[in-house]
Design a protein around this motif. Structure first.
Motif, PDB file in Angstrom:
ATOM      1  N   VAL A 292     -34.899 -40.327 -20.989  1.00 58.67           N
ATOM      2  CA  VAL A 292     -35.197 -38.902 -20.796  1.00 58.67           C
ATOM      3  C   VAL A 292     -34.927 -38.474 -19.361  1.00 58.67           C
ATOM      4  O   VAL A 292     -34.376 -37.398 -19.110  1.00 58.67           O
ATOM      5  N   LEU A 293     -35.284 -39.330 -18.407  1.00 61.36           N
ATOM      6  CA  LEU A 293     -35.115 -38.986 -16.994  1.00 61.36           C
ATOM      7  C   LEU A 293     -33.710 -39.278 -16.485  1.00 61.36           C
ATOM      8  O   LEU A 293     -33.322 -38.783 -15.420  1.00 61.36           O
ATOM      9  N   GLY A 294     -32.974 -40.117 -17.218  1.00 61.96           N
ATOM     10  CA  GLY A 294     -31.641 -40.481 -16.754  1.00 61.96           C
ATOM     11  C   GLY A 294     -31.664 -41.332 -15.508  1.00 61.96           C
ATOM     12  O   GLY A 294     -30.835 -41.149 -14.604  1.00 61.96           O
ATOM     13  N   VAL A 295     -32.618 -42.286 -15.440  1.00 59.19           N
ATOM     14  CA  VAL A 295     -32.757 -43.148 -14.262  1.00 59.19           C
ATOM     15  C   VAL A 295     -32.408 -44.578 -14.628  1.00 59.19           C
ATOM     16  O   VAL A 295     -32.098 -44.902 -15.781  1.00 59.19           O
ATOM     17  N   LEU A 296     -32.475 -45.449 -13.619  1.00 63.35           N
ATOM     18  CA  LEU A 296     -32.122 -46.848 -13.816  1.00 63.35           C
ATOM     19  C   LEU A 296     -33.122 -47.526 -14.749  1.00 63.35           C
ATOM     20  O   LEU A 296     -34.300 -47.146 -14.812  1.00 63.35           O
ATOM     21  N   PRO A 297     -32.692 -48.552 -15.473  1.00 58.35           N
ATOM     22  CA  PRO A 297     -33.605 -49.279 -16.352  1.00 58.35           C
ATOM     23  C   PRO A 297     -34.808 -49.826 -15.583  1.00 58.35           C
ATOM     24  O   PRO A 297     -34.708 -50.158 -14.391  1.00 58.35           O
ATOM     25  N   ASP A 298     -35.925 -49.880 -16.259  1.00 56.71           N
ATOM     26  CA  ASP A 298     -37.199 -50.422 -15.753  1.00 56.71           C
ATOM     27  C   ASP A 298     -37.936 -49.447 -14.837  1.00 56.71           C
ATOM     28  O   ASP A 298     -39.101 -49.700 -14.482  1.00 56.71           O
ATOM     29  N   LEU A 350     -33.599 -32.440 -22.325  1.00 60.42           N
ATOM     30  CA  LEU A 350     -34.531 -33.571 -22.339  1.00 60.42           C
ATOM     31  C   LEU A 350     -34.792 -34.037 -23.764  1.00 60.42           C
ATOM     32  O   LEU A 350     -34.835 -35.238 -24.048  1.00 60.42           O
ATOM     33  N   HIS A 351     -34.962 -33.072 -24.654  1.00 60.24           N
ATOM     34  CA  HIS A 351     -35.201 -33.426 -26.055  1.00 60.24           C
ATOM     35  C   HIS A 351     -33.986 -34.134 -26.670  1.00 60.24           C
ATOM     36  O   HIS A 351     -34.148 -35.064 -27.472  1.00 60.24           O
ATOM     37  N   ILE A 352     -32.799 -33.695 -26.321  1.00 60.71           N
ATOM     38  CA  ILE A 352     -31.598 -34.342 -26.863  1.00 60.71           C
ATOM     39  C   ILE A 352     -31.512 -35.782 -26.368  1.00 60.71           C
ATOM     40  O   ILE A 352     -31.157 -36.696 -27.126  1.00 60.71           O
ATOM     41  N   ARG A 353     -31.849 -36.007 -25.094  1.00 58.86           N
ATOM     42  CA  ARG A 353     -31.839 -37.386 -24.585  1.00 58.86           C
ATOM     43  C   ARG A 353     -32.846 -38.248 -25.354  1.00 58.86           C
ATOM     44  O   ARG A 353     -32.547 -39.386 -25.723  1.00 58.86           O
ATOM     45  N   ALA A 354     -34.022 -37.679 -25.584  1.00 52.00           N
ATOM     46  CA  ALA A 354     -35.036 -38.419 -26.354  1.00 52.00           C
ATOM     47  C   ALA A 354     -34.555 -38.658 -27.779  1.00 52.00           C
ATOM     48  O   ALA A 354     -34.755 -39.744 -28.342  1.00 52.00           O
ATOM     49  N   SER A 355     -33.912 -37.680 -28.368  1.00 48.48           N
ATOM     50  CA  SER A 355     -33.414 -37.802 -29.736  1.00 48.48           C
ATOM     51  C   SER A 355     -32.386 -38.922 -29.842  1.00 48.48           C
ATOM     52  O   SER A 355     -32.421 -39.735 -30.781  1.00 48.48           O
ATOM     53  N   LYS A 356     -31.476 -38.988 -28.905  1.00 48.77           N
ATOM     54  CA  LYS A 356     -30.442 -40.024 -28.945  1.00 48.77           C
ATOM     55  C   LYS A 356     -31.047 -41.414 -28.782  1.00 48.77           C
ATOM     56  O   LYS A 356     -30.635 -42.368 -29.450  1.00 48.77           O
ATOM     57  N   TRP A 357     -32.043 -41.535 -27.877  1.00 50.27           N
ATOM     58  CA  TRP A 357     -32.674 -42.847 -27.698  1.00 50.27           C
ATOM     59  C   TRP A 357     -33.392 -43.266 -28.985  1.00 50.27           C
ATOM     60  O   TRP A 357     -33.286 -44.412 -29.418  1.00 50.27           O
ATOM     61  N   CYS A 358     -34.106 -42.332 -29.594  1.00 56.47           N
ATOM     62  CA  CYS A 358     -34.834 -42.647 -30.827  1.00 56.47           C
ATOM     63  C   CYS A 358     -33.862 -43.026 -31.947  1.00 56.47           C
ATOM     64  O   CYS A 358     -34.130 -43.953 -32.720  1.00 56.47           O
ATOM     65  N   GLU A 359     -32.759 -42.317 -32.016  1.00 60.79           N
ATOM     66  CA  GLU A 359     -31.765 -42.649 -33.042  1.00 60.79           C
ATOM     67  C   GLU A 359     -31.243 -44.061 -32.845  1.00 60.79           C
ATOM     68  O   GLU A 359     -31.135 -44.845 -33.800  1.00 60.79           O
ATOM     69  N   ASN A 360     -30.915 -44.403 -31.612  1.00 58.73           N
ATOM     70  CA  ASN A 360     -30.377 -45.741 -31.325  1.00 58.73           C
ATOM     71  C   ASN A 360     -31.397 -46.848 -31.559  1.00 58.73           C
ATOM     72  O   ASN A 360     -31.042 -48.019 -31.710  1.00 58.73           O
ATOM     73  N   ASN A 361     -32.677 -46.470 -31.591  1.00 55.79           N
ATOM     74  CA  ASN A 361     -33.738 -47.453 -31.809  1.00 55.79           C
ATOM     75  C   ASN A 361     -34.390 -47.293 -33.182  1.00 55.79           C
ATOM     76  O   ASN A 361     -35.522 -47.743 -33.401  1.00 55.79           O
ATOM     77  N   ASN A 362     -33.629 -46.657 -34.118  1.00 56.56           N
ATOM     78  CA  ASN A 362     -34.041 -46.541 -35.524  1.00 56.56           C
ATOM     79  C   ASN A 362     -35.362 -45.785 -35.720  1.00 56.56           C
ATOM     80  O   ASN A 362     -36.059 -46.007 -36.706  1.00 56.56           O
ATOM     81  N   LEU A 363     -35.686 -44.903 -34.793  1.00 56.76           N
ATOM     82  CA  LEU A 363     -36.819 -43.998 -34.974  1.00 56.76           C
ATOM     83  C   LEU A 363     -36.247 -42.651 -35.397  1.00 56.76           C
ATOM     84  O   LEU A 363     -36.256 -41.673 -34.656  1.00 56.76           O
ATOM     85  N   MET A 364     -35.717 -42.619 -36.637  1.00 54.08           N
ATOM     86  CA  MET A 364     -34.909 -41.482 -37.070  1.00 54.08           C
ATOM     87  C   MET A 364     -35.714 -40.196 -37.208  1.00 54.08           C
ATOM     88  O   MET A 364     -35.219 -39.112 -36.884  1.00 54.08           O
ATOM     89  N   LEU A 365     -36.920 -40.290 -37.691  1.00 57.74           N
ATOM     90  CA  LEU A 365     -37.719 -39.080 -37.840  1.00 57.74           C
ATOM     91  C   LEU A 365     -38.075 -38.497 -36.477  1.00 57.74           C
ATOM     92  O   LEU A 365     -38.072 -37.268 -36.291  1.00 57.74           O
ATOM     93  N   GLU A 366     -38.371 -39.370 -35.492  1.00 52.52           N
ATOM     94  CA  GLU A 366     -38.619 -38.894 -34.135  1.00 52.52           C
ATOM     95  C   GLU A 366     -37.347 -38.280 -33.549  1.00 52.52           C
ATOM     96  O   GLU A 366     -37.400 -37.263 -32.834  1.00 52.52           O
TER      97      GLU A 366
END
Length: 883
Positions: A292-298, A350-366
């Protein structure tokens, strides 16, 4: 397939140390357990320490507990029940397995039916336990309130329910209060008193306030714990705390706004940005925050750990400290602040970034939810159409339907597939009202988007095919056979060959239409093709449906052993995936075991069939069929009164629900009962009113007019042979054989019965013959003398004897090798003629003896064999080697 539930909702929040212990409240909570109360209600506004108190109580209490944190998405009763069962399974994984399987069905279920199964399983738990529902106010759902009311009213004694909420729920609190089954903690109980406020401010929050300052702050906050915490955070590093407290005034809402502003501004800019941007998330984990923030991992995980360390309203949701959430009040204000800081398009990003992460992690409804929040209709539509979207999970279809309902008509008209999706999802949850309107809107939108006279592209053809499937599915609910067939053919015409899931569904619809039309060969072919496509595509739902339909066709073709295996294979998949139509499998197995005369097994399968069928308020047809099978079973068990009662209840349902397609099945069942009761006039009326020639023929035979029966049966057999239903043909041939026998045409009767036995033996039919009564028993006895299929015939005659013994027991017989008094030569001669199926009068004519003399021989034969009936005498004689 197992549920993809958020396990963090099932974890009790961690208690922070040091903690203000509240022994007087713990005593009150314990009293609710000790007095055997049903419900403990902890009700107060936000920030009064409800959850913390319950957590402390649980840690000190020796009773096992289950925990469920609720949120607004749990207002769907199916989703609520899914999480409720998952919470109970933290106590014992076996609890609610059957109820959980039902919840995974794609169609809407009956909550009371599921709760009944669940309560029965809870009742078997040996030890006392508590179930905690936290944040119940977030649901605000009348259907969920009704579910919980049902649970409370039937709650097993070893279960204690605890509810934490900001407002009183719509539950029968007055009744519980009157019965002294309710323990209540409210705002007056929960607010900190001065000693507790002093301990909290100085020991927990690390301040050094004077007693006067503590008393003043406690008075101004009215013991509101969250207000005290926010004030303490704001006073960190302030020297003039007395002045701060003196200026600290206002209602809770203004105080909260002021304190959050002060606390928020004291955080570093990076933390402020983190708080604002991640406030769009209901639950947070490090990688999701990074996305969501577009920052480095961790980076996100480090910030979350920092926020937890400084007590900044972050609640850990699991033992691994992976998932967190913000305090609800804090999150609301952060989102309000975010709306002031960022433009709508920036928040949408921000919501689109969250949506893409959830999709990639099989949280499709989120992922879908965030796409909706971003108002990205194209992405939301794409996610809805994705194969990964768990449409079979509770609440998914209703969530998507709510979004579709919110879209303006112009948007839907510009995307015709969305109109179709509404129709499809309505059918998926068993709702037929409004489906045709959605289909027509789809067609209108398609027509408006297409150029007149232009060739249809693949996408349009595919959508036209899907529309046809929706119409065929709708027609199955209404038993409109011609519509089912025409729309199924239309779907197959338009759907591209690459669309395996929908082509498989279209073939299932085609098979269903052929089945209802009694074209079993065509139905079998359609189902086989549907099964092949489903297996190629890995479509478990259609694999199960096609298997069940094939099982029905196999049973109709008298392939009972193959059908039983097919049904069992479908049930094995159902156990893993739990789709609808389990009632069909259990009903099929019950019918097969009935035919095999395994009546106990048939009854157990019928019980399961009825339980599964009861959940489908919109598919009453399955429940009606299951009840009619049960009436038939009761008749076979000799319980004529029980069969009559079930048939009467089912008749009420048929007429109340206007399920006219089952009137003939009902009439057939009722006529069988009337035949057993000897009410031939009622049988004739039912048979002629509902076109039941087979039952009319049986009534003619019972009334002593077998010639009239033969006239009916001749044309009926021709019709049945033309349709190719082997099972139906067996029924007709069996009745036809006893009609010939009753007419005195014994040779023709024996020949026809021999042909019937040849067709029936591979399927192992028993009740087919058993329910035809004494004439069939005599005819089988004559067949036994001729040596036709001796093993099978002996088994059938033994079934007649067993049935007679159950109806009217006779004394135990001697061993198979000897008789206490041997039969005379004349008695042996009479016994052989009995076994040939001759009547007493015919035996007298054959032996030139008077009728009374023959009756005397019969009486002595029965006494020596220690039997009471002809069929028993024949079986006993075979056992002794006398025939």
């Amino acid at each position: 397939m197992a549920y993809t539930l958020l396990k963090t909702k099932l974890h009790m929040p961690h208690l922070r140390q040091p903690l203000v212990s509240r022994p007087q409240l713990l005593v009150k909570l314990n009293q609710g357990l000790q007095t055997g109360g049903t419900l403990t209600l902890v009700s107060a506004p936000a920030g009064f320490g409800k959850t913390t108190l319950i957590c402390e109580w649980i840690e000190r209490c020796e009773r096992p507990f289950a925990w469920l944190s609720l949120d607004e998405r749990d207002r769907d009763p199916t989703r609520f029940l899914a999480y409720l069962i998952a919470a109970l399974q933290t106590l014992s994984p076996e609890i609610g397995m059957k109820a959980f399987g039902i919840l995974e069905l794609p169609q809407q279920q009956s909550p009371e039916f599921i709760l009944t199964i669940l309560l029965n399983e809870i009742a078997s738990i040996p030890e006392d336990f508590a179930l905690v529902l936290d944040d119940y106010h977030s649901i605000d759902s009348q259907p969920v309130d009704q579910c919980l009311t049902f649970l409370i009213e039937h709650q097993p004694p070893q279960m204690h329910l605890v509810i934490a909420t900001r407002e009183d729920p719509s539950l029968p609190l007055s009744r519980l209060r009157a019965r002294r089954q309710l323990t209540e903690l409210r705002t007056a109980d929960l607010r900190f008193n001065p000693p507790e406020a002093a301990e909290f401010l100085n020991q927990v929050m690390g301040l050094t306030l004077s007693p006067e300052d503590i008393a003043a702050l406690e008075t101004r906050t009215e013991g509101w714990i969250a207000g005290l915490q926010l004030a303490a955070l704001s006073m960190q590093g302030i020297k003039d705390t007395t002045g701060f407290i003196q200026s600290f005034t206002g209602s809770h809402y203004f105080v909260l706004d002021y304190l959050l502003e002060e606390v928020f501004h004291q955080q570093p800019e990076m933390v402020q940005t983190f708080l604002l941007h991640t406030s769009i998330l209901d639950r947070l984990c490090g990688p999701l925050c990074d996305a969501v923030l577009g920052v480095l991992p961790d980076s996100g995980q480090e910030t979350l750990e920092y926020l937890e360390h400084v007590n900044l309203f972050l609640v850990p949701l699991d033992n691994e400290r992976r998932w967190y959430r913000y305090h609800h009040l804090f999150a609301d204000l952060l989102r309000q602040r975010l709306g002031q800081r960022l433009a709508p398009e920036e928040i949408a990003d921000l919501h689109i970034r969250a949506s893409k992460w959830c999709e990639n992690n099989n949280l499709m409804l989120e992922a879908f939810r965030h796409a909706v929040m971003a108002n990205d209709i194209a992405r939301a539509e794409w996610l809805v159409e994705s194969k990964k979207m768990p449409l079979h999970l509770p609440g998914t279809a209703t969530t998507i339907l709510s979004w579709l309902d919110s879209l303006p008509k112009t948007w839907l008209d510009s995307r015709p597939a969305l109109w179709w999706k509404q129709a499809s999802l309505l059918l998926a949850i068993g709702q037929t009202i409004g489906v045709e309107e959605k289909i027509q809107a789809t067609e209108a939108a398609l027509a408006a988007a297409s150029l007149s006279g232009s060739k249809l592209d693949d996408t349009t053809r595919d959508l036209i095919g899907k529309i046809a499937i929706a119409r065929a599915t709708l027609a199955t609910h209404q038993f409109e056979i011609e519509t089912i067939l025409s729309q199924a053919h239309r779907a197959l015409e338009y759907l591209p060959s690459t669309n395996l899931p929908d082509r498989s569904t279209a073939l299932l619809m085609l098979g269903q239409g052929c089945y209802l039309q009694e074209d079993h060969a065509a139905a079998s072919q359609a189902y086989a093709e549907a099964l092949a496509l489903a297996q190629t595509d890995g479509d478990i739902t259609n694999t199960i449906l096609a298997s069940l339909r094939l099982g029905q066709i196999q049973a109709l073709n008298s392939q009972l052993f193959q059908a039983a295996e097919t049904y069992q294979q479908a049930l094995d998949l159902i156990c893993e995936y739990s789709p609808s139509n389990a009632a069909v499998a259990y009903m099929g197995l019950a019918d097969i075991h009935y035919e095999w005369n395994n009546l106990n097994a048939a009854e157990k399968y019928l019980e399961q069939s009825i339980q599964w069928a009861q959940q489908y308020d919109h598919v009453v047809d399955r429940l009606i069929l299951s009840k009619l099978y049960l009436a038939r079973l009761k008749l076979a068990q000799g319980d004529v009164g029980g069969a009559e009662g079930i048939a009467w209840q089912t008749e009420q349902t048929v007429y109340q629900k206007n399920i006219r397609i089952r009137l003939q099945d009902l009439a057939y069942c009722q006529s069988e009962i009337c035949l057993r009761q000897g009410n031939l006039e009622a049988v004739f009326q039912l048979a002629r009113r509902h076109d039941l020639p087979l039952m009319e023929a049986r009534a003619f035979i019972a009334g002593g007019d077998p010639s009239a029966a033969l006239k009916l049966l001749k044309s009926l057999r021709q019709q049945v042979e033309a349709k190719g239903s082997a099972q139906r043909l067996l029924e007709v041939m069996a009745v036809q054989s006893i009609a010939f026998y009753a007419c005195g045409e014994t040779a023709q009767a024996l020949d026809l019965l021999g042909a019937t036995l040849a067709l029936a033996e591979p399927g192992g039919y028993i009740c087919l013959f058993l329910n035809k009564g004494a004439l069939m028993a005599e005819l089988l006895s004559a067949t036994a003398v001729q040596g036709v299929r001796p093993g099978y015939v002996k088994k059938l005659l033994a079934a007649f004897v067993a049935e007679n013994m159950e109806e009217r027991p006779f004394s135990s017989t001697p061993g198979p090798s000897t008789l206490a008094e041997p039969l005379s030569p004349r008695e042996l001669e009479v016994l052989c003629l009995i076994a040939q199926g001759l009547s007493n009068q015919e035996i007298g004519q054959r032996l030139f003896l008077a009728l009374d003399t023959i009756k005397g021989h019969n009486r002595r034969i029965f006494e020596k064999l220690q039997v009471q009936r002809r069929t028993e005498a024949i079986v006993r004689a075979h056992e002794l080697g006398l025939l």
